[in-house]
Design a protein around this motif. Sequence first.
Motif, PDB file in Angstrom:
ATOM      1  N   ALA A  33       0.832  -1.205   0.000  1.00  0.00           N
ATOM      2  CA  ALA A  33       0.000   0.000   0.000  1.00  0.00           C
ATOM      3  C   ALA A  33       0.865   1.253   0.000  1.00  0.00           C
ATOM      4  O   ALA A  33       0.588   2.222  -0.712  1.00  0.00           O
ATOM      5  CB  ALA A  33      -0.934  -0.008   1.204  1.00  0.00           C
ATOM      6  N   LEU A  34       1.944   1.246   0.804  1.00  0.00           N
ATOM      7  CA  LEU A  34       2.852   2.397   0.861  1.00  0.00           C
ATOM      8  C   LEU A  34       3.476   2.664  -0.498  1.00  0.00           C
ATOM      9  O   LEU A  34       3.616   3.818  -0.918  1.00  0.00           O
ATOM     10  CB  LEU A  34       3.933   2.136   1.902  1.00  0.00           C
ATOM     11  CG  LEU A  34       4.993   3.233   2.051  1.00  0.00           C
ATOM     12  CD1 LEU A  34       4.371   4.526   2.556  1.00  0.00           C
ATOM     13  CD2 LEU A  34       6.112   2.786   2.986  1.00  0.00           C
ATOM     14  N   TYR A  39      -2.339   7.261   0.546  1.00  0.00           N
ATOM     15  CA  TYR A  39      -3.704   7.184   1.072  1.00  0.00           C
ATOM     16  C   TYR A  39      -4.128   5.741   1.317  1.00  0.00           C
ATOM     17  O   TYR A  39      -4.805   5.450   2.304  1.00  0.00           O
ATOM     18  CB  TYR A  39      -4.681   7.893   0.128  1.00  0.00           C
ATOM     19  CG  TYR A  39      -4.594   9.391   0.250  1.00  0.00           C
ATOM     20  CD1 TYR A  39      -5.252  10.068   1.267  1.00  0.00           C
ATOM     21  CD2 TYR A  39      -3.813  10.129  -0.633  1.00  0.00           C
ATOM     22  CE1 TYR A  39      -5.146  11.436   1.403  1.00  0.00           C
ATOM     23  CE2 TYR A  39      -3.700  11.497  -0.508  1.00  0.00           C
ATOM     24  CZ  TYR A  39      -4.374  12.153   0.518  1.00  0.00           C
ATOM     25  OH  TYR A  39      -4.257  13.509   0.649  1.00  0.00           O
ATOM     26  N   LEU A  40      -3.732   4.852   0.430  1.00  0.00           N
ATOM     27  CA  LEU A  40      -4.006   3.437   0.681  1.00  0.00           C
ATOM     28  C   LEU A  40      -3.262   2.974   1.929  1.00  0.00           C
ATOM     29  O   LEU A  40      -3.773   2.177   2.711  1.00  0.00           O
ATOM     30  CB  LEU A  40      -3.589   2.597  -0.526  1.00  0.00           C
ATOM     31  CG  LEU A  40      -4.532   2.607  -1.729  1.00  0.00           C
ATOM     32  CD1 LEU A  40      -3.930   1.799  -2.872  1.00  0.00           C
ATOM     33  CD2 LEU A  40      -5.896   2.049  -1.355  1.00  0.00           C
ATOM     34  N   VAL A  45      -3.059   0.275   6.987  1.00  0.00           N
ATOM     35  CA  VAL A  45      -2.336   0.101   8.250  1.00  0.00           C
ATOM     36  C   VAL A  45      -3.256  -0.025   9.465  1.00  0.00           C
ATOM     37  O   VAL A  45      -3.067  -0.934  10.295  1.00  0.00           O
ATOM     38  CB  VAL A  45      -1.316   1.236   8.445  1.00  0.00           C
ATOM     39  CG1 VAL A  45      -0.785   1.256   9.878  1.00  0.00           C
ATOM     40  CG2 VAL A  45      -0.160   1.079   7.469  1.00  0.00           C
ATOM     41  N   PRO A  46      -4.276   0.832   9.628  1.00  0.00           N
ATOM     42  CA  PRO A  46      -5.155   0.658  10.800  1.00  0.00           C
ATOM     43  C   PRO A  46      -5.870  -0.690  10.822  1.00  0.00           C
ATOM     44  O   PRO A  46      -6.074  -1.272  11.896  1.00  0.00           O
ATOM     45  CB  PRO A  46      -6.158   1.814  10.664  1.00  0.00           C
ATOM     46  CG  PRO A  46      -5.469   2.829   9.842  1.00  0.00           C
ATOM     47  CD  PRO A  46      -4.636   2.047   8.875  1.00  0.00           C
ATOM     48  N   ILE A  47      -6.246  -1.198   9.648  1.00  0.00           N
ATOM     49  CA  ILE A  47      -6.904  -2.509   9.586  1.00  0.00           C
ATOM     50  C   ILE A  47      -5.927  -3.596  10.032  1.00  0.00           C
ATOM     51  O   ILE A  47      -6.299  -4.544  10.740  1.00  0.00           O
ATOM     52  CB  ILE A  47      -7.418  -2.794   8.167  1.00  0.00           C
ATOM     53  CG1 ILE A  47      -8.418  -1.718   7.721  1.00  0.00           C
ATOM     54  CG2 ILE A  47      -8.083  -4.173   8.095  1.00  0.00           C
ATOM     55  CD1 ILE A  47      -8.840  -1.838   6.263  1.00  0.00           C
ATOM     56  N   LEU A  78       8.133   1.673   9.919  1.00  0.00           N
ATOM     57  CA  LEU A  78       9.000   2.839  10.110  1.00  0.00           C
ATOM     58  C   LEU A  78      10.207   2.756   9.188  1.00  0.00           C
ATOM     59  O   LEU A  78      10.588   3.743   8.549  1.00  0.00           O
ATOM     60  CB  LEU A  78       9.444   2.916  11.573  1.00  0.00           C
ATOM     61  CG  LEU A  78      10.406   4.066  11.923  1.00  0.00           C
ATOM     62  CD1 LEU A  78       9.764   5.414  11.618  1.00  0.00           C
ATOM     63  CD2 LEU A  78      10.821   3.978  13.389  1.00  0.00           C
ATOM     64  N   VAL A  79      10.804   1.570   9.108  1.00  0.00           N
ATOM     65  CA  VAL A  79      11.939   1.376   8.201  1.00  0.00           C
ATOM     66  C   VAL A  79      11.506   1.631   6.755  1.00  0.00           C
ATOM     67  O   VAL A  79      12.217   2.311   5.993  1.00  0.00           O
ATOM     68  CB  VAL A  79      12.506  -0.045   8.349  1.00  0.00           C
ATOM     69  CG1 VAL A  79      13.532  -0.332   7.252  1.00  0.00           C
ATOM     70  CG2 VAL A  79      13.142  -0.224   9.726  1.00  0.00           C
ATOM     71  N   ALA A  80      10.333   1.123   6.376  1.00  0.00           N
ATOM     72  CA  ALA A  80       9.840   1.317   5.011  1.00  0.00           C
ATOM     73  C   ALA A  80       9.604   2.798   4.716  1.00  0.00           C
ATOM     74  O   ALA A  80       9.919   3.285   3.621  1.00  0.00           O
ATOM     75  CB  ALA A  80       8.548   0.529   4.808  1.00  0.00           C
ATOM     76  N   LEU A  81       9.064   3.537   5.680  1.00  0.00           N
ATOM     77  CA  LEU A  81       8.840   4.970   5.499  1.00  0.00           C
ATOM     78  C   LEU A  81      10.156   5.722   5.318  1.00  0.00           C
ATOM     79  O   LEU A  81      10.257   6.635   4.487  1.00  0.00           O
ATOM     80  CB  LEU A  81       8.071   5.531   6.703  1.00  0.00           C
ATOM     81  CG  LEU A  81       6.581   5.196   6.779  1.00  0.00           C
ATOM     82  CD1 LEU A  81       6.027   5.545   8.153  1.00  0.00           C
ATOM     83  CD2 LEU A  81       5.809   5.930   5.694  1.00  0.00           C
TER      84      LEU A  81
END
Length: 239
Positions: A33-34, A39-40, A45-47, A78-81
């Motif tokens: 999604a990232l 937006y995806l 992530v919350p789901i 966090l690493v992906a971001l």
Amino acid sequence: GLIPLTVLAYLHVVRGMRVWAGLALLMALCIAALLTSPYLFFMVVPIAFAALLQAAGTRQTGWGTAVLRSGALAAALLVALIVTGHLSGDGFADKGFGMFSMNVFSPVVPQVSGLFPGASGMLDATGGQYEGFAYLGGGLLLLVVLAAPELRRALPRRVRRHPWFTAVLVGSMLLAVSNEVYAGPYHLISIPVPDALAGLFGIVRSSGRLAWIGIYVVAALAIATIARWRWGGLVLAVA
């Protein structure tokens, strides 16, 4: 398709999918999604976290395992971001929260419809509510109306069984309508956003898109309900 896939993953994890296999699946969906759309990412992530917490709530796993898995997921994201550069510079920060919202009537008022003459435009009271375009469509509205009595009876039980997912749905819909709530052309309410939170809400400036989670869930519940009827296949075909 990432939102429906994540909802399906949620159901598998909650119903007893292997602990770390479930985590790997949710992690893969979040990173996909990232890489597809921020937006995806905010919807998936919350789901994913709701699935990990709900699994503990239903005693599929202990709370210790749930916290450990949630921490592992948070660390991986966090690493992906960082790797994808989303936390560099201004990151996601932007303005527009409250303008690019969902009109309360958007899911049920015909828009851009070939079924209803004259419904070629969109409900847009702010100049940006095209981002919250969420019309269910004539066929799906028919299914929702027909399934409504069964869905209403089952709703309290489903809410009790899935409190974390319910919180995600409610939160996403509140963000979708934003702090400037419009119903058709009417401005119903304005909720001031403190300066301390303005940047946070700016992350999801086109918040109307967050209605997609609720729209997918409503569609899935209506279709699944009708499909169990004796003539459900015919009704679905008509819709």
